[in-house]
Design an enzyme around this catalytic site. Sequence first.
Site, PDB file in Angstrom:
ATOM      1  N   ARG A   1      11.684  -2.292  11.025  1.00 27.73           N
ATOM      2  CA  ARG A   1      10.475  -1.789  11.678  1.00 27.73           C
ATOM      3  C   ARG A   1      10.136  -2.660  12.873  1.00 27.73           C
ATOM      4  O   ARG A   1      10.108  -3.879  12.778  1.00 27.73           O
ATOM      5  CB  ARG A   1       9.319  -1.783  10.673  1.00 27.73           C
ATOM      6  CG  ARG A   1       8.766  -0.391  10.447  1.00 27.73           C
ATOM      7  CD  ARG A   1       7.720  -0.412   9.377  1.00 27.73           C
ATOM      8  NE  ARG A   1       6.438  -0.908   9.860  1.00 27.73           N
ATOM      9  CZ  ARG A   1       5.304  -0.792   9.171  1.00 27.73           C
ATOM     10  NH1 ARG A   1       5.309  -0.201   8.004  1.00 27.73           N
ATOM     11  NH2 ARG A   1       4.186  -1.260   9.668  1.00 27.73           N
TER      12      ARG A   1
ATOM     13  N   ARG B   1      -9.761   1.737   9.083  1.00 27.56           N
ATOM     14  CA  ARG B   1      -9.271   0.390   9.318  1.00 27.56           C
ATOM     15  C   ARG B   1     -10.248  -0.454  10.124  1.00 27.56           C
ATOM     16  O   ARG B   1      -9.982  -1.621  10.394  1.00 27.56           O
ATOM     17  CB  ARG B   1      -7.959   0.510  10.090  1.00 27.56           C
ATOM     18  CG  ARG B   1      -6.825  -0.348   9.579  1.00 27.56           C
ATOM     19  CD  ARG B   1      -5.621   0.004  10.432  1.00 27.56           C
ATOM     20  NE  ARG B   1      -4.484  -0.786  10.195  1.00 27.56           N
ATOM     21  CZ  ARG B   1      -3.484  -0.455   9.382  1.00 27.56           C
ATOM     22  NH1 ARG B   1      -3.536   0.644   8.670  1.00 27.56           N
ATOM     23  NH2 ARG B   1      -2.445  -1.239   9.285  1.00 27.56           N
TER      24      ARG B   1
ATOM     25  N   LYS C   1       0.818  -1.218   0.000  1.00 29.65           N
ATOM     26  CA  LYS C   1       0.000   0.000   0.000  1.00 29.65           C
ATOM     27  C   LYS C   1       0.848   1.263   0.000  1.00 29.65           C
ATOM     28  O   LYS C   1       0.570   2.193  -0.734  1.00 29.65           O
ATOM     29  CB  LYS C   1      -0.939   0.049   1.221  1.00 29.65           C
ATOM     30  CG  LYS C   1      -2.042  -0.971   1.220  1.00 29.65           C
ATOM     31  CD  LYS C   1      -3.042  -0.679   2.327  1.00 29.65           C
ATOM     32  CE  LYS C   1      -2.429  -0.652   3.721  1.00 29.65           C
ATOM     33  NZ  LYS C   1      -1.853  -1.928   4.165  1.00 29.65           N
TER      34      LYS C   1
ATOM     35  N   ARG D   1      11.331  -7.312   4.816  1.00 26.67           N
ATOM     36  CA  ARG D   1      11.445  -5.868   5.062  1.00 26.67           C
ATOM     37  C   ARG D   1      12.065  -5.595   6.433  1.00 26.67           C
ATOM     38  O   ARG D   1      12.817  -4.639   6.601  1.00 26.67           O
ATOM     39  CB  ARG D   1      10.049  -5.223   4.975  1.00 26.67           C
ATOM     40  CG  ARG D   1      10.087  -3.710   5.127  1.00 26.67           C
ATOM     41  CD  ARG D   1       8.731  -3.082   4.886  1.00 26.67           C
ATOM     42  NE  ARG D   1       7.849  -3.223   6.028  1.00 26.67           N
ATOM     43  CZ  ARG D   1       6.567  -2.861   6.041  1.00 26.67           C
ATOM     44  NH1 ARG D   1       6.024  -2.351   4.954  1.00 26.67           N
ATOM     45  NH2 ARG D   1       5.830  -3.014   7.107  1.00 26.67           N
TER      46      ARG D   1
ATOM     47  N   ARG E   1      -0.964  -8.675  13.042  1.00 31.85           N
ATOM     48  CA  ARG E   1      -1.499  -7.595  12.199  1.00 31.85           C
ATOM     49  C   ARG E   1      -2.409  -8.163  11.115  1.00 31.85           C
ATOM     50  O   ARG E   1      -3.415  -7.563  10.759  1.00 31.85           O
ATOM     51  CB  ARG E   1      -0.353  -6.785  11.587  1.00 31.85           C
ATOM     52  CG  ARG E   1       0.233  -5.772  12.583  1.00 31.85           C
ATOM     53  CD  ARG E   1       1.656  -5.383  12.264  1.00 31.85           C
ATOM     54  NE  ARG E   1       1.831  -4.815  10.951  1.00 31.85           N
ATOM     55  CZ  ARG E   1       2.967  -4.887  10.253  1.00 31.85           C
ATOM     56  NH1 ARG E   1       4.006  -5.514  10.760  1.00 31.85           N
ATOM     57  NH2 ARG E   1       3.037  -4.332   9.076  1.00 31.85           N
TER      58      ARG E   1
HETATM   59  P1  ADP Z   1       0.611  -2.143   7.832  1.00 30.18           P
HETATM   60  O1  ADP Z   1      -0.492  -1.837   6.877  1.00 30.18           O
HETATM   61  O2  ADP Z   1       1.800  -2.751   7.189  1.00 30.18           O
HETATM   62  O3  ADP Z   1       0.156  -2.903   9.036  1.00 30.18           O
HETATM   63  P2  ADP Z   1       0.719   0.670   8.678  1.00 30.18           P
HETATM   64  O4  ADP Z   1       1.935   1.492   8.503  1.00 30.18           O
HETATM   65  O5  ADP Z   1      -0.486   1.001   7.866  1.00 30.18           O
HETATM   66  O6  ADP Z   1       1.211  -0.805   8.411  1.00 30.18           O
HETATM   67  O7  ADP Z   1       0.271   0.675  10.210  1.00 30.18           O
HETATM   68  C1  ADP Z   1       1.170   0.369  11.245  1.00 30.18           C
HETATM   69  C2  ADP Z   1       0.442   0.389  12.589  1.00 30.18           C
HETATM   70  O8  ADP Z   1      -0.083   1.712  12.835  1.00 30.18           O
HETATM   71  C3  ADP Z   1      -0.774  -0.515  12.699  1.00 30.18           C
HETATM   72  O9  ADP Z   1      -0.423  -1.852  13.040  1.00 30.18           O
HETATM   73  C4  ADP Z   1      -1.567   0.176  13.821  1.00 30.18           C
HETATM   74  O10 ADP Z   1      -0.995  -0.094  15.074  1.00 30.18           O
HETATM   75  C5  ADP Z   1      -1.340   1.649  13.525  1.00 30.18           C
HETATM   76  N1  ADP Z   1      -2.401   2.197  12.661  1.00 30.18           N
HETATM   77  C6  ADP Z   1      -2.258   2.603  11.377  1.00 30.18           C
HETATM   78  N2  ADP Z   1      -3.421   3.044  10.882  1.00 30.18           N
HETATM   79  C7  ADP Z   1      -4.343   2.901  11.879  1.00 30.18           C
HETATM   80  C8  ADP Z   1      -5.732   3.146  11.996  1.00 30.18           C
HETATM   81  N3  ADP Z   1      -6.447   3.632  10.984  1.00 30.18           N
HETATM   82  N4  ADP Z   1      -6.340   2.881  13.186  1.00 30.18           N
HETATM   83  C9  ADP Z   1      -5.650   2.405  14.204  1.00 30.18           C
HETATM   84  N5  ADP Z   1      -4.340   2.118  14.166  1.00 30.18           N
HETATM   85  C10 ADP Z   1      -3.671   2.362  13.019  1.00 30.18           C
END
Ligand code: ADP
Length: 192
Positions: free
Chosen positions: A135, A90, A15, A129, A146
Amino acid sequence: MSARLVLLGPPGAGKGTQAARLAERLGVPAISTGDIFRANIRGGTELGRTAQAYTARGELVPDEVTNAMVRDRLAQDDAAEGFLLDGYPRNVAQVAELDAVLAADGRGVDLAVELTADPEVVVARLLHRATVEGREDDTEDVVRHRLTVYTEQTAPVAALYAERGLLAQVDGIGDVDEVTQRLLDAIGQPAR
Ligand code: ADP
């Protein structure tokens, strides 16, 4: 064409990479909640301290925190004519919040695009990654968690947009340029 877009897809589907490319192509900002959290964590802000407790475990940050942050970001000038949200909404409650924020200006989401990928492929990508980017949330246990959170909380978001006739699904497996073109096709952007 207004472009108020939501990009959905499991962790590791690509994404972030695709959001940056699409945003450039469409002339709208890519807004990644994950990136905003990580920037705050690095900067040691209060928001960052709150978020880290959740992101490190692969849990969603509480809606009240995330929603307020997105509301502020969408109020900035560069998002007035469109945006590409990456990582938000989300869960179903965040969809309702986004609807409310946009409806206040007589607006709504134009399209949600779901980048699909096989779970085992995304786990492998994320573990790779981890060795490159380091990370904190890319350990195997957290990656698998996740994915579970995605299935339980975010897959229903895709279903909701599908019910509204606003979901496009795009195969996220393949060459990066190829996937970008598939996404642009789904969004209805003519090839350059
Ligand atoms: P990925 O899609 O690879 O899990 P992201 O960078 O989108 O990684 O998100 C990393 C973390 O940030 C998530 O696991 C969550 O803890 C937090 N996060 C991101 N977006 C949201 C959201 N919309 N609501 C709640 N937590 C979020």
